[in-house]
Structure formats: C-alpha cells, structure tokens
Motif scaffolding. Structure first.
Motif, short mmCIF file in Angstrom:
data_model
loop_
_atom_site.label_atom_id
_atom_site.label_comp_id
_atom_site.label_asym_id
_atom_site.label_seq_id
_atom_site.Cartn_x
_atom_site.Cartn_y
_atom_site.Cartn_z
N GLY A 43 14.73 3.27 5.87
CA GLY A 43 14.91 3.70 4.49
C GLY A 43 13.84 3.24 3.52
N GLN A 44 12.82 2.52 4.00
CA GLN A 44 11.74 2.05 3.16
C GLN A 44 10.42 2.67 3.61
OE1 GLN A 44 11.99 -2.25 3.63
NE2 GLN A 44 12.87 -2.44 1.57
N THR A 45 9.57 2.97 2.64
CA THR A 45 8.22 3.42 2.95
C THR A 45 7.29 2.23 2.88
OG1 THR A 45 8.70 5.60 2.02
CG2 THR A 45 6.39 5.04 2.36
N ARG A 46 6.57 1.98 3.98
CA ARG A 46 5.75 0.78 4.10
C ARG A 46 4.32 1.17 4.47
NH1 ARG A 46 5.97 -4.68 5.12
NH2 ARG A 46 8.23 -4.73 4.84
N ALA A 47 3.35 0.40 3.96
CA ALA A 47 1.95 0.59 4.30
C ALA A 47 1.59 -0.23 5.53
CB ALA A 47 1.07 0.20 3.13
N HIS A 48 0.79 0.36 6.41
CA HIS A 48 0.27 -0.31 7.60
C HIS A 48 -1.23 -0.07 7.65
CE1 HIS A 48 4.32 -0.86 9.38
NE2 HIS A 48 4.57 0.33 8.87
N VAL A 49 -1.95 -0.99 8.28
CA VAL A 49 -3.38 -0.82 8.48
C VAL A 49 -3.69 -1.01 9.95
CG1 VAL A 49 -4.01 -3.22 8.05
CG2 VAL A 49 -5.67 -1.42 7.58
N GLY A 50 -4.68 -0.30 10.45
CA GLY A 50 -5.07 -0.36 11.86
C GLY A 50 -5.12 1.04 12.42
N GLU A 51 -4.52 1.23 13.59
CA GLU A 51 -4.38 2.53 14.21
C GLU A 51 -2.94 2.69 14.67
OE1 GLU A 51 -7.62 4.06 16.79
OE2 GLU A 51 -8.46 2.04 16.57
N LEU A 52 -2.44 3.89 14.62
CA LEU A 52 -1.03 4.15 14.88
C LEU A 52 -0.59 3.66 16.25
CD1 LEU A 52 1.55 5.43 13.75
CD2 LEU A 52 0.79 7.63 14.68
N HIS A 53 -1.47 3.73 17.26
CA HIS A 53 -1.10 3.40 18.63
C HIS A 53 -1.38 1.95 19.00
CE1 HIS A 53 -0.52 7.67 19.17
NE2 HIS A 53 -1.73 7.85 18.68
N LYS A 54 -1.81 1.15 18.02
CA LYS A 54 -2.15 -0.24 18.31
C LYS A 54 -1.31 -1.16 17.44
CE LYS A 54 -6.94 0.77 19.62
NZ LYS A 54 -8.37 0.42 19.38
N VAL A 83 5.52 -2.65 0.51
CA VAL A 83 6.70 -1.80 0.51
C VAL A 83 6.73 -1.02 -0.78
CG1 VAL A 83 9.23 -1.73 0.50
CG2 VAL A 83 8.03 -3.29 2.03
N LEU A 84 6.81 0.31 -0.71
CA LEU A 84 6.74 1.15 -1.89
C LEU A 84 8.13 1.30 -2.51
CD1 LEU A 84 4.18 1.84 -0.16
CD2 LEU A 84 4.20 4.05 -1.30
N THR A 85 8.14 1.42 -3.81
CA THR A 85 9.37 1.69 -4.53
C THR A 85 9.36 3.13 -5.04
OG1 THR A 85 8.44 0.91 -6.64
CG2 THR A 85 9.56 -0.71 -5.25
N GLN A 86 10.52 3.68 -5.29
CA GLN A 86 10.61 5.02 -5.85
C GLN A 86 10.71 4.88 -7.36
OE1 GLN A 86 10.20 7.87 -4.03
NE2 GLN A 86 9.98 8.78 -6.05
N ALA A 87 9.55 4.83 -8.01
CA ALA A 87 9.51 4.62 -9.46
C ALA A 87 10.04 5.84 -10.20
CB ALA A 87 8.07 4.33 -9.89
N GLU A 88 10.65 5.58 -11.36
CA GLU A 88 11.19 6.67 -12.17
C GLU A 88 10.06 7.59 -12.61
OE1 GLU A 88 13.78 7.34 -16.28
OE2 GLU A 88 13.41 5.32 -15.50
#
Length: 216
Positions: A43-54, A83-88
C-alpha cells in the motif's frame, strides 16, 4: 552543497543545448547503470535505486531525495524520505527525484514516475504516455519532445526488452503479462561538466524511469 551552486541551475543551459539520449548500456555509456524507480509495496509507493533484478543499491549515496508534485515543487519528506505520500491536490501519478555525485566524476540526476494516467511531464526528463494508460510514450525534456535512441524495459518477471523509437521519436510497447514494468532511459550531456563545492564532475546524466503495475 551551496545554494548558488545547485547542479540543476548550473547544468540547465548546457543540457538544453546539447542533449544526447542513449540506453544505459548503449555504446556511449557503461554496460550497466543504476536507475531510480518507484514501486508500490504493502500500500506504499517507495523509491529504489539500482536495477530491478538485483539487490537494491544504497539509498544513502543519494542527495536531495524529494517527492515531486509539480514543476519546481516538492512535498516535505515523511519519516522515511523514500516513501511517498499522497499529498492533497497532487497529480494522479507519483514522482520522485534525487541526485548522486559519484566518485567517478559522474553527476547523475535521477527522476522517477509511477503510473501512466497523465499525458504531461513534471520531471525535467520524463517518459509520457500519449494517451491515458496508453502504450505509446514520448520522451519530454523540460517541456519539449526529444527522441530517445532506445528505451529499456525491465519487468518483475525477469523479462527485458530494448525499444527503438518510431520515426516520430515515440516508443511503443504493449505489456503481455501481469507484474511491475519499469521503462528506463538515460540522457547524457555532450561535453558537459560542472563544479560543485569545489569538485569537478566531467559527465552529467539524467536518468528517467516510468514504472507501472499490470494487474492480474
């Protein structure tokens, strides 16, 4: 980083004048390069860095992490800045940006978008669907269409593809199975360099991703 030496201010005229777009493993760039992407988990949108398969890379190497809600505007970070929030009043799609000043003399601006409901760009470099939830995308740099030499597709199922542009500069791709899809493109400044806090960076890149989920 001093306010007067903010990299996005220093690089803007040069990047607008000389933008070279290539895949992260194209001839002009390293065989593999990290990117920043957004993914919804629990239920949360999160930022990741790298490559999807690693294994995800260390977020601590990034500076100025921020959720972007409109051009030049961001929202105050939560307890976890990734972690992103759903801002108004925020757009339907979510966006995030960060910077990495590498020890190898490469300055990278990471820009990520999750969702493909909107047909306009907010980040400086962004892949934009030409129709809501559509499968054709235009690369936009600072409000202007540019042609990508190729776009990389990574999926949560381990499937990869390289997309070549059509004559009009757009790329098209139809998802064929459920899962997370990440479209990635890297733009490099030709003969670009910038000095920040006394350190010289001889290469400046913008890396943009568009990620979305295809449900079961």
């Amino acid at each position: 980083m001093s306010k007067n030496n903010h990299p996005s201010t220093l690089c803007r005229p040069l990047l607008a004048a000389a933008l070279a777009v290539s895949a992260s493993f194209g001839a002009a760039l390293p065989a593999h390069a990290d990117y920043l992407w957004l993914q919804t988990e629990n239920g949360q949108t999160r930022a990741h860095v790298g490559e999807l398969h690693k294994t995800p890379g260390p977020l601590g190497e990034l500076s100025e992490p921020r959720q972007v809600v409109a051009e030049g505007k961001s929202v105050p970070p939560s307890a976890d800045p990734y972690v992103l929030t759903q801002a108004e009043g925020a757009p339907a799609d979510q966006r995030f940006a960060a910077t990495r000043a590498g020890s190898d003399g490469v300055l990278t601006y990471y820009q990520a978008r999750f969702g493909r409901q909107e047909t306009k760009a907010v980040n400086d470099l962004e892949l934009v669907p030409t129709t809501p939830q559509g499968n054709t995308y235009q690369l936009i740099f600072k409000g202007r269409p540019v042609a990508a030499s190729q776009v990389n597709v990574d999926t949560s199922e381990g499937w990869r593809r390289m997309l070549a542009p059509a004559k009009d500069g757009t790329v098209s791709f139809t998802p064929s199975f459920p899962g997370l899809y990440v479209l990635e493109v890297t733009a490099r400044v030709n003969n670009g360099s910038v000095k920040i806090d006394g350190k010289q960076y001889d290469e400046v890149r913008h890396t943009a991703t568009l990620s979305f989920e295809v449900p079961q």
